[in-house]
Design an enzyme around this catalytic site. Sequence first.
Site, PDB file in Angstrom:
ATOM      1  N   GLY A 155       0.823  -1.203   0.000  1.00 37.08           N
ATOM      2  CA  GLY A 155       0.000   0.000   0.000  1.00 37.08           C
ATOM      3  C   GLY A 155       0.854   1.247   0.000  1.00 37.08           C
TER       4      GLY A 155
ATOM      5  N   HIS B  49      -2.553   7.261   7.160  1.00 33.58           N
ATOM      6  CA  HIS B  49      -1.628   8.197   6.497  1.00 33.58           C
ATOM      7  C   HIS B  49      -2.336   9.491   6.087  1.00 33.58           C
ATOM      8  CE1 HIS B  49       2.267   6.283   6.100  1.00 33.58           C
ATOM      9  NE2 HIS B  49       1.742   5.167   5.631  1.00 33.58           N
TER      10      HIS B  49
ATOM     11  N   GLN C  61       2.987   9.935   0.931  1.00 32.38           N
ATOM     12  CA  GLN C  61       4.300   9.280   0.966  1.00 32.38           C
ATOM     13  C   GLN C  61       5.163   9.591  -0.261  1.00 32.38           C
ATOM     14  OE1 GLN C  61       2.425   5.296   2.111  1.00 32.38           O
ATOM     15  NE2 GLN C  61       4.427   5.188   3.105  1.00 32.38           N
TER      16      GLN C  61
ATOM     17  N   CYS D 142       6.054  -0.214   6.737  1.00 29.66           N
ATOM     18  CA  CYS D 142       5.586   0.941   5.977  1.00 29.66           C
ATOM     19  C   CYS D 142       6.723   1.364   5.057  1.00 29.66           C
ATOM     20  CB  CYS D 142       5.248   2.063   6.954  1.00 29.66           C
ATOM     21  SG  CYS D 142       4.750   3.597   6.164  1.00 29.66           S
ATOM     22  N   LEU D 143       6.407   1.727   3.819  1.00 28.36           N
ATOM     23  CA  LEU D 143       7.470   2.106   2.879  1.00 28.36           C
ATOM     24  C   LEU D 143       8.231   3.354   3.336  1.00 28.36           C
ATOM     25  CD1 LEU D 143       5.849   1.411  -0.612  1.00 28.36           C
ATOM     26  CD2 LEU D 143       7.508   0.027   0.630  1.00 28.36           C
TER      27      LEU D 143
ATOM     28  N   HIS E 251      -4.230   1.047   7.743  1.00 29.91           N
ATOM     29  CA  HIS E 251      -2.894   1.677   7.728  1.00 29.91           C
ATOM     30  C   HIS E 251      -2.853   2.863   6.758  1.00 29.91           C
ATOM     31  CE1 HIS E 251       1.681   1.392   7.702  1.00 29.91           C
ATOM     32  NE2 HIS E 251       1.445   2.122   6.633  1.00 29.91           N
ATOM     33  N   GLU E 252      -3.352   2.662   5.552  1.00 26.90           N
ATOM     34  CA  GLU E 252      -3.250   3.717   4.535  1.00 26.90           C
ATOM     35  C   GLU E 252      -4.165   4.904   4.867  1.00 26.90           C
ATOM     36  OE1 GLU E 252      -0.772   3.593   2.666  1.00 26.90           O
ATOM     37  OE2 GLU E 252      -0.366   1.480   3.007  1.00 26.90           O
TER      38      GLU E 252
HETATM   39 NI    NI Z   1       2.638   3.295   5.465  1.00 33.39          NI
END
Ligand code: NI
Length: 158
Positions: free
Chosen positions: A46, A136, A51, A90-91, A132-133
């Site tokens: 995701g 963000h 991000q 998380c990226l 999670h997304e």
């Molecule tokens: Ni993330």
Amino acid sequence: MAIRNLRYQGDEILKKKSREVEQIDDKLQELIDDMIDTMHKYNGVGLAAVQVGVLKRVVVIDLYDDNGPIVMINPVIIKTKGEQEVEEGCLSFPNEFAKVVRPAEVVAEYTDREGNTIRVKAKELLAQAISHELDHLEGELFIDKIIPGTLEYVEPEK
Ligand code: NI
């Protein structure tokens, strides 16, 4: 299509709230394509627009199953049910993994890239990814809700 630069831990933009998308235009479609490419490049499940430095309420998710990438514009969680304790990364935190508690099920509503309103009922990994997304989009990060003592650092692969 292009790979965009990821924003990492410590970048203040990650704490900011994203704005509603008002128009699905060519620029937004390009952002979505780039987000999908960027997520795939880094093997993420995701990615939120913030991000890659864009404060718009856009999320892409790919569980690498038959559903392909899911694009969510202005997503909202309508209902949650239960809890699941899950391993998460998380990226924007490339070497850090920890356990968090996520809803076991979520019902979410969003606009897809063609402008259709979609309602999805998700469980397990998809419920986790949506939770999670969408965090963000509020400027909330998984690292701030981890179960104490579960944080692990993993050396980056060369
Ligand atoms: Ni993330």
